[in-house]
Design a protein around this motif. Sequence first.
Motif, PDB file in Angstrom:
ATOM      1  N   GLY A 173     -18.010 -18.612   9.205  1.00 50.65           N
ATOM      2  CA  GLY A 173     -19.401 -18.818   9.611  1.00 50.65           C
ATOM      3  C   GLY A 173     -20.345 -17.738   9.119  1.00 50.65           C
ATOM      4  O   GLY A 173     -21.393 -17.500   9.727  1.00 50.65           O
ATOM      5  N   ALA A 174     -20.005 -17.073   8.004  1.00 50.88           N
ATOM      6  CA  ALA A 174     -20.907 -16.054   7.447  1.00 50.88           C
ATOM      7  C   ALA A 174     -22.264 -16.677   7.141  1.00 50.88           C
ATOM      8  O   ALA A 174     -22.358 -17.770   6.588  1.00 50.88           O
ATOM      9  CB  ALA A 174     -20.311 -15.461   6.183  1.00 50.88           C
ATOM     10  N   SER A 175     -23.328 -15.966   7.516  1.00 52.25           N
ATOM     11  CA  SER A 175     -24.694 -16.456   7.358  1.00 52.25           C
ATOM     12  C   SER A 175     -25.636 -15.253   7.373  1.00 52.25           C
ATOM     13  O   SER A 175     -25.196 -14.113   7.587  1.00 52.25           O
ATOM     14  CB  SER A 175     -25.046 -17.414   8.502  1.00 52.25           C
ATOM     15  N   GLY A 189      -9.957 -11.022  -1.231  1.00 51.30           N
ATOM     16  CA  GLY A 189     -10.887 -10.251  -0.419  1.00 51.30           C
ATOM     17  C   GLY A 189     -12.222 -10.086  -1.117  1.00 51.30           C
ATOM     18  O   GLY A 189     -13.289 -10.254  -0.512  1.00 51.30           O
ATOM     19  N   ILE A 190     -12.183  -9.763  -2.423  1.00 56.56           N
ATOM     20  CA  ILE A 190     -13.413  -9.645  -3.200  1.00 56.56           C
ATOM     21  C   ILE A 190     -14.142 -10.986  -3.229  1.00 56.56           C
ATOM     22  O   ILE A 190     -15.379 -11.046  -3.120  1.00 56.56           O
ATOM     23  CB  ILE A 190     -13.104  -9.169  -4.628  1.00 56.56           C
ATOM     24  N   ALA A 191     -13.399 -12.089  -3.365  1.00 52.06           N
ATOM     25  CA  ALA A 191     -14.016 -13.411  -3.399  1.00 52.06           C
ATOM     26  C   ALA A 191     -14.702 -13.728  -2.064  1.00 52.06           C
ATOM     27  O   ALA A 191     -15.780 -14.331  -2.037  1.00 52.06           O
ATOM     28  CB  ALA A 191     -12.979 -14.475  -3.725  1.00 52.06           C
ATOM     29  N   CYS A 192     -14.086 -13.319  -0.957  1.00 52.73           N
ATOM     30  CA  CYS A 192     -14.728 -13.508   0.357  1.00 52.73           C
ATOM     31  C   CYS A 192     -16.042 -12.749   0.413  1.00 52.73           C
ATOM     32  O   CYS A 192     -17.045 -13.245   0.937  1.00 52.73           O
ATOM     33  CB  CYS A 192     -13.799 -13.033   1.472  1.00 52.73           C
ATOM     34  N   ALA A 193     -16.044 -11.521  -0.121  1.00 52.12           N
ATOM     35  CA  ALA A 193     -17.266 -10.718  -0.147  1.00 52.12           C
ATOM     36  C   ALA A 193     -18.336 -11.393  -0.995  1.00 52.12           C
ATOM     37  O   ALA A 193     -19.516 -11.448  -0.613  1.00 52.12           O
ATOM     38  CB  ALA A 193     -16.960  -9.317  -0.675  1.00 52.12           C
ATOM     39  N   MET A 194     -17.949 -11.929  -2.157  1.00 50.25           N
ATOM     40  CA  MET A 194     -18.912 -12.592  -3.029  1.00 50.25           C
ATOM     41  C   MET A 194     -19.509 -13.814  -2.354  1.00 50.25           C
ATOM     42  O   MET A 194     -20.720 -14.079  -2.456  1.00 50.25           O
ATOM     43  CB  MET A 194     -18.227 -12.976  -4.349  1.00 50.25           C
ATOM     44  N   TYR A 198     -23.333 -14.351  -1.243  1.00 47.98           N
ATOM     45  CA  TYR A 198     -24.024 -15.518  -1.793  1.00 47.98           C
ATOM     46  C   TYR A 198     -24.843 -16.230  -0.716  1.00 47.98           C
ATOM     47  O   TYR A 198     -25.955 -16.697  -0.976  1.00 47.98           O
ATOM     48  CB  TYR A 198     -23.005 -16.478  -2.407  1.00 47.98           C
ATOM     49  N   VAL A 199     -24.289 -16.321   0.513  1.00 45.32           N
ATOM     50  CA  VAL A 199     -25.023 -16.999   1.592  1.00 45.32           C
ATOM     51  C   VAL A 199     -25.954 -16.053   2.332  1.00 45.32           C
ATOM     52  O   VAL A 199     -26.583 -16.448   3.319  1.00 45.32           O
ATOM     53  CB  VAL A 199     -24.048 -17.685   2.581  1.00 45.32           C
ATOM     54  N   ARG A 320     -25.863 -17.633  -9.969  1.00 47.31           N
ATOM     55  CA  ARG A 320     -26.055 -16.560  -8.994  1.00 47.31           C
ATOM     56  C   ARG A 320     -24.767 -15.811  -8.681  1.00 47.31           C
ATOM     57  O   ARG A 320     -24.788 -14.814  -7.962  1.00 47.31           O
ATOM     58  CB  ARG A 320     -26.640 -17.127  -7.704  1.00 47.31           C
ATOM     59  N   ILE A 321     -23.646 -16.293  -9.199  1.00 41.00           N
ATOM     60  CA  ILE A 321     -22.362 -15.604  -9.032  1.00 41.00           C
ATOM     61  C   ILE A 321     -21.989 -14.972 -10.365  1.00 41.00           C
ATOM     62  O   ILE A 321     -21.876 -15.661 -11.381  1.00 41.00           O
ATOM     63  CB  ILE A 321     -21.260 -16.577  -8.600  1.00 41.00           C
TER      64      ILE A 321
END
Length: 360
Positions: A173-175, A189-194, A198-199, A320-321
Amino acid sequence: MGQEIARVAVGTGGGGLDIVELPLPEIGKDDGLLLVETNGVCGSDWELLHGEVEGYEMPMVLGHEPTGRILKVGPVAAQRWGITEGDRVAVSSQLRCGTCEGCRGGGRCVTYPGTYGTMPARVLPGLWGGFATHMYLAPATSLVRVEESVSTEALAFHNPLANGFQWAVEAGGASPDTDVLILGSGPRGIACAMAALYVGARSVTITGLAHDQSRLDLAQALGVHRTVVVKTAEPDELRDAVGSHQVVIDTTPVSGIATRQGIAAATTGARIVLCGLKGKGVKLDVDIDDLVYRRLTITAPPSKTPASFRRAVEALNSGRISLGPMVTASYPLARALDAIGTLTSKDPDRAFHVRVDPQT
C-alpha cells in the motif's frame, strides 16, 4: 521466417545445463512465437538448476523473465493480446488457463505443468523459457507491449520491478502518505524502492549489511531517501535508528532477524510484507497481543500478479523508471550457465543485475 530451429537452455539437474536445438513449431490461430531479446537472471534460476526447489520436474526449460519481438502470431491471439507481428513485448512467466480447478481456487494451474522458465522439457514444443533464441507463446500467455525507447538493460529488469510493484504497492500500500522501510538491498529490495518512489512515497528507507555498501550507494543514487547498515540482531535497532513506518517490506533471505526488526519498526496500523524466503526451519516468535494492539497486518503475497506485471512494464514505458548507475551484465546463450553462476559470486564488483541476450 529464416531460422528454422531454436536453441534452448535445458537444466538437467545437479547444476547441469545443456544447449539443445529444437524445431520451430507451427503457429495456429490462438498462439504465437517470440524471438527472444533478453531474459533477466534470477536467484531462483540457480535454485531450480540445482534441484533445490520442490515440486518441479527435471529436465527443465529455464528462463522465467522473457522479453522479445513477436515473430509469428495467430489472428485470435493477436486480437486477444492487442499486438501484431514485430511488436516488442514482455511476457509474464505465469501460465494460467483460467478454467481449471487450480486456477479457480487460486492454486497452480492443472492444464500447464509449469510456467515459462519452469516447464518440464518433455512438454511440446519445448520452447518454454527465455534462455532460448525463440519461445512458444501459448494461448494462456500474458504479455504487455514494450516501447522502442526502453533500453535492453531496463527491459531485462521488468520482472524484479513487477515484484517491487506487487510487494511495495499492491501488497504494502505504498502511496504519497506512507513512509516505506525495505529490508534487504538485493535486486528485489531495490525494485521495491523504485516502485515506492514511482508512486511518490513520502520517504523510502532501505537496509543492508556492511558488505552491501555498494548496493546502498546505488539505492541512494536511484533516489532512496535513507540507507541503513544493520549491525546487530537487536529487534529494536532499526526502530531506534529510523523510527516507525507504515509499510515494512522484508526481502532478506535465510534469517528471521530482519523480520523481527521490521515488526519492531512498524507503526500502529502498519502493513508488513514478507517476501524473502528463509528456508525450512526458520521460525518467528512474536507476541500475538502486540500484533493485535498495534493493529498490524502481516501478509505474504505472491511474487507478482497480472496487475503488478502490467504496472511494471507500463512504468518502464513511461520513461520515469531509470536504472541509473546500476551495473548490469549481458551473457550470450552459450554462457547461460556462467550468467547463473554470477549469482553466487563473492566478487564485490560483480554486476548488480545479469541477463542473457540469446541473439548475441
